[in-house]
Motif scaffolding. Structure first.
Motif, mmCIF file in Angstrom:
data_model
loop_
_atom_site.group_PDB
_atom_site.id
_atom_site.type_symbol
_atom_site.label_atom_id
_atom_site.label_comp_id
_atom_site.label_asym_id
_atom_site.label_seq_id
_atom_site.Cartn_x
_atom_site.Cartn_y
_atom_site.Cartn_z
ATOM 1 N N ARG A 461 86.236 44.296 30.605
ATOM 2 C CA ARG A 461 85.758 45.164 29.494
ATOM 3 C C ARG A 461 84.377 45.067 29.283
ATOM 4 O O ARG A 461 83.610 46.422 29.318
ATOM 5 C CB ARG A 461 85.928 43.955 27.916
ATOM 6 N N VAL A 462 83.768 43.955 30.059
ATOM 7 C CA VAL A 462 82.242 43.848 30.288
ATOM 8 C C VAL A 462 81.498 45.289 31.340
ATOM 9 O O VAL A 462 80.844 45.801 31.251
ATOM 10 C CB VAL A 462 81.895 42.706 31.219
ATOM 11 N N LEU A 463 82.887 45.400 32.307
ATOM 12 C CA LEU A 463 82.531 46.284 34.117
ATOM 13 C C LEU A 463 82.702 47.971 32.309
ATOM 14 O O LEU A 463 82.058 49.166 32.786
ATOM 15 C CB LEU A 463 83.398 45.797 34.922
ATOM 16 N N ALA A 464 84.189 47.479 32.583
ATOM 17 C CA ALA A 464 84.390 48.999 31.310
ATOM 18 C C ALA A 464 82.971 49.723 30.818
ATOM 19 O O ALA A 464 82.944 50.851 30.445
ATOM 20 C CB ALA A 464 85.037 48.548 31.062
ATOM 21 N N LYS A 465 81.874 48.510 29.600
ATOM 22 C CA LYS A 465 81.300 49.175 29.027
ATOM 23 C C LYS A 465 80.058 49.810 30.149
ATOM 24 O O LYS A 465 79.778 50.687 29.549
ATOM 25 C CB LYS A 465 80.837 48.156 28.525
ATOM 26 N N ALA A 466 80.110 48.805 30.847
ATOM 27 C CA ALA A 466 78.682 49.776 32.149
ATOM 28 C C ALA A 466 78.823 50.669 32.432
ATOM 29 O O ALA A 466 78.044 51.619 32.620
ATOM 30 C CB ALA A 466 78.310 48.192 32.893
ATOM 31 N N VAL A 467 80.801 51.175 32.990
ATOM 32 C CA VAL A 467 81.354 52.653 33.105
ATOM 33 C C VAL A 467 81.293 53.698 32.167
ATOM 34 O O VAL A 467 80.294 54.530 32.774
ATOM 35 C CB VAL A 467 82.418 52.420 34.019
ATOM 36 N N LEU A 468 81.087 52.559 31.106
ATOM 37 C CA LEU A 468 80.744 53.586 30.044
ATOM 38 C C LEU A 468 79.463 54.326 29.281
ATOM 39 O O LEU A 468 78.655 55.631 29.536
ATOM 40 C CB LEU A 468 81.802 53.418 28.918
ATOM 41 N N ALA A 469 78.643 53.241 29.544
ATOM 42 C CA ALA A 469 76.923 53.555 29.733
ATOM 43 C C ALA A 469 76.761 54.418 30.445
ATOM 44 O O ALA A 469 76.275 55.710 30.360
ATOM 45 C CB ALA A 469 76.205 52.098 29.899
ATOM 46 N N ILE A 563 85.585 50.012 41.372
ATOM 47 C CA ILE A 563 86.200 48.608 41.206
ATOM 48 C C ILE A 563 86.995 48.379 40.016
ATOM 49 O O ILE A 563 88.163 47.573 39.899
ATOM 50 C CB ILE A 563 85.135 47.495 41.409
ATOM 51 N N LEU A 564 86.764 48.824 38.741
ATOM 52 C CA LEU A 564 87.201 49.376 37.758
ATOM 53 C C LEU A 564 88.437 49.380 37.580
ATOM 54 O O LEU A 564 89.889 48.399 36.808
ATOM 55 C CB LEU A 564 86.344 50.046 36.901
ATOM 56 N N VAL A 565 89.012 50.214 38.231
ATOM 57 C CA VAL A 565 90.679 50.479 38.484
ATOM 58 C C VAL A 565 90.922 49.802 39.228
ATOM 59 O O VAL A 565 92.206 49.690 39.258
ATOM 60 C CB VAL A 565 90.358 52.222 39.510
ATOM 61 N N ALA A 566 90.303 49.532 40.507
ATOM 62 C CA ALA A 566 91.362 48.390 41.468
ATOM 63 C C ALA A 566 91.142 47.105 41.180
ATOM 64 O O ALA A 566 92.550 46.319 41.550
ATOM 65 C CB ALA A 566 90.519 48.949 42.432
ATOM 66 N N GLY A 567 90.289 46.901 40.019
ATOM 67 C CA GLY A 567 90.659 44.990 39.156
ATOM 68 C C GLY A 567 91.890 44.884 39.345
ATOM 69 O O GLY A 567 92.493 43.879 39.586
ATOM 70 N N PRO A 568 91.874 45.474 37.799
ATOM 71 C CA PRO A 568 93.504 44.867 36.879
ATOM 72 C C PRO A 568 94.738 45.099 38.263
ATOM 73 O O PRO A 568 95.603 44.146 38.149
ATOM 74 C CB PRO A 568 94.258 45.871 36.329
ATOM 75 N N LEU A 603 86.701 42.654 46.208
ATOM 76 C CA LEU A 603 86.075 43.267 45.211
ATOM 77 C C LEU A 603 84.636 42.922 44.742
ATOM 78 O O LEU A 603 84.094 43.428 44.016
ATOM 79 C CB LEU A 603 87.573 43.744 44.204
ATOM 80 N N GLU A 604 85.505 41.148 44.166
ATOM 81 C CA GLU A 604 83.992 40.805 43.619
ATOM 82 C C GLU A 604 82.574 40.427 44.694
ATOM 83 O O GLU A 604 81.616 40.576 44.438
ATOM 84 C CB GLU A 604 83.944 39.155 43.704
#
Length: 625
Positions: A461-469, A563-568, A603-604
């Protein structure tokens, strides 16, 4: 034929693009545009848009883009001038007449086409005659059926110096020499170029015979003899079997490039019709352009020997300056010493398709070639590798693709030699690779259950917020990632609703800047959440900041989305592997778990590299300025 820009503009203006495309693609009205499923790649959700006012089509999924003429050449497979003639006839326009010299050239070429067609028919007749017995035996030894030989127009040139000349005497020696059928020697009678050979016709995109390839029947050199360049035939611009492969490629969504005629024919007989071959030369820029007009990522299947692999890397280097977003190459590595014909005969089409499933992207082929080129035990040797990688990336003309390659090579270099930024929290850098060892990321299969983690809220969720910004600050990037972003399932709540609103607004107006996007979002009730995101300058990413290097911000945003896509998926796969190993310990389960741990660490590392810039990033980026 030279056509004026004014005539072409008038032709485009008189052509209703939605009507033209709507003949073969189901379109529905979407505001000022029309939308439908893209005909250039397989998709279930429409991402293909047609704009009559601006006169172009665009696919957000595969980046296919063009006007009415481009549609006729790319989707219908017509040569440029034929596309213009068809559109002009439909629009009631007369195509400007060519100048007299052009008309003379066209008339002469027509005569040469007739001569080549008659020569082809004569060769086919000779194959079925008494003198064609050895050629028929060769066809049988190669495992080709009578139907295949007929489909590809195989023929036979008798071992005689003047039989073809006599058969085509009405055309005259001058025309037959110009067509490449006769050889002219000073102070001697012209004689047949092809003698004692299995004849393979070479056709243009319209299916007309323009040249021949002749394979020797018994012993002799050269093994293959091609027609010389003629007014009809330019071997650097021609691909063997293009006329048959182009429609098959558009249907299959792929095209293969192999080395020889027999590879093409063997694949076609095995059911793989979408294969072409260059004609005794390295793959040229013109041939690459032809291939990219059919598919975005042609697959090169050169022979498994050293010469074949050397040809593959030459093609990779030649393609670099021409790369564009979405357009690349892939490579199939055949078993050592085998070509596609050998593989099909030995193991069948299934073995070929198995290799195709593991096709190697261009970036992997370049990296592995340079990484294995020399030992990497000393700082100087590693600096040499970094210089070579930089030079490869700088050869790319398109700035966005060039930036992607710079970042990708930097990440791989850092990962291979553990040149990571200082660890934060529980971050553990991936172990360094052994110098000189071939490197490749583990191509681990991700199960459908693992992919479903996206929908279950597994996204960071933290990375998702950054991507959306980042998307709000750089709305032009939304279209480039539409297909990937559309597959994400954000957690419920304001963040997910804002994401959907951002995408919807960007679809309606692709010329948005950040300020206009924020204004529209505010009118839709998202002012608070959008403002909160844009105030988050403390987010440690270049793409969330108000100022900075625009190119670097876009490149970092691309990386963050990946990274957001691959991580989960990696996390879910690792959980599955761990559970499987706990249930029943096996070497295979253990190796999979270890590989996934390394993939997670990679990924990290990639995320850490986004957070903390280092000297390597400046070195790879600044040399391009």
């Amino acid at each position: 034929m030279s056509l004026s820009p004014a005539f072409l503009d008038e032709l485009r203006a008189r052509t209703s693009l939605s009507t033209l495309i709507g003949k073969t693609v189901k379109l529905t009205k979407a505001g000022r545009e029309y939308k439908g499923c893209c005909p250039f790649h397989n998709e279930k959700t429409p991402s293909f848009y047609v704009n009559d006012e601006k006169g172009f089509y665009h696919c957000f999924g595969c980046s296919a883009h063009g006007d009415a003429i481009r549609w006729m050449t790319d989707q219908r497979g017509l040569p440029f001038i034929d596309a213009v003639k068809d559109l002009a006839a439909a629009a009631g326009l007369d195509v400007p007449a060519p100048d007299p010299r052009a008309a003379q050239r066209a008339e002469r070429q027509k005569g040469l086409h007739d001569a080549m067609a008659e020569a082809q028919a004569w060769f086919v007749t000779q194959l079925s005659g008494i003198s064609g017995g050895e050629a028929r035996a060769l066809i049988e030894r190669r495992g080709l059926t009578t139907e295949t030989a007929r489909d590809f127009g195989l023929g036979f040139a008798p071992d005689a110096r003047g039989k073809l000349r006599t058969a085509l005497k009405d055309y005259g020696d001058a025309a037959l020499i110009e067509a490449g059928l006769l050889i002219s020697v000073e102070n001697k009678e012209p004689y047949d170029r092809f003698r004692g050979r299995l004849m393979i016709p070479i056709r243009d995109p319209r299916g007309r015979v323009i040249a021949f390839g002749g394979r020797v029947i018994g012993d002799g050199e050269p093994k293959y003899l091609n027609s010389p360049d003629t007014p009809l035939f330019d071997k650097g611009r021609t691909l063997y079997n293009l006329d048959r492969a182009a429609p098959a490629a558009r249907k299959a969504g792929r095209v293969f490039v192999v080395e020889g005629y027999m590879d093409v024919i063997a694949l076609a007989q095995a059911g793989v019709a979408e294969a072409v071959a260059p004609l005794g030369t390295a793959l040229t820029e013109h041939q690459l352009e032809r291939l990219w007009r059919m598919v975005d990522v042609p697959i090169l299947c050169f022979d498994g020997d050293a010469a074949g692999q050397k040809a593959a890397i030459r093609a990779a280097h030649r393609a670099l300056p021409m790369l564009a977003p979405g357009c690349s190459l892939a490579f199939v590595t055949l078993p050592d010493g085998q070509d596609p014909d050998d593989l099909i005969k030995a193991k069948g089409a299934a073995a070929f398709e198995a290799l195709v499933r593991d096709a190697e992207p261009l970036v992997d082929r370049l990296w592995k070639h340079e990484f294995a080129a020399e030992p990497l035990n000393t700082p100087e040797q590693r600096a040499g590798l970094r210089r070579r990688l930089t030079e490869l990336a700088q050869a790319i003309a398109d700035p966005s693709v060039r930036s992607e390659y710079q970042n990708e090579f930097r990440h791989r270099f850092d990962t291979a030699f553990a040149r990571a930024p200082a660890p934060r929290g529980n971050f553990t850098p991936r172990a360094a690779g052994r110098p000189g060892q071939r490197w490749a990321p583990p191509p681990l299969p991700i199960t459908e259950d693992a992919k479903a983690v996206r929908a279950a809220g597994g996204i960071d969720r933290v990375l998702a917020k950054a991507v959306l910004a980042g998307l709000i600050r750089h709305p032009a990037e939304i279209a480039r990632h539409m297909e990937v972003l559309g597959s994400l399932r954000f957690v419920d709540g304001a963040l997910g609703r804002l994401f959907e609103a951002v995408v919807d607004v960007a679809l309606e107006d692709r010329a948005l800047d950040s300020g206009r996007l924020v204004t529209i979002l505010a009118r839709s009730g998202f002012e608070t959440v959008a403002s909160d995101l844009l105030r988050a300058d403390t987010m440690p990413y270049s793409f969330t900041q108000r100022t900075g290097d625009e190119n670097q911000a876009r490149a970092d945003l691309d990386e963050a989305i990946a990274i957001l896509v691959a991580g989960p998926e990696v996390n879910a796969a690792l959980a599955e592997a761990t559970a499987a190993m706990q249930a029943r310990f096996t070497d295979e389960a253990f190796e999979r778990q270890v590989a996934l741990v390394k993939e997670k660490q990679a990924l990290e590392l990639r995320l850490a590299n986004l957070v903390q810039s280092n000297e390597d990033a400046r070195a790879f980026g600044s040399e391009d300025d």
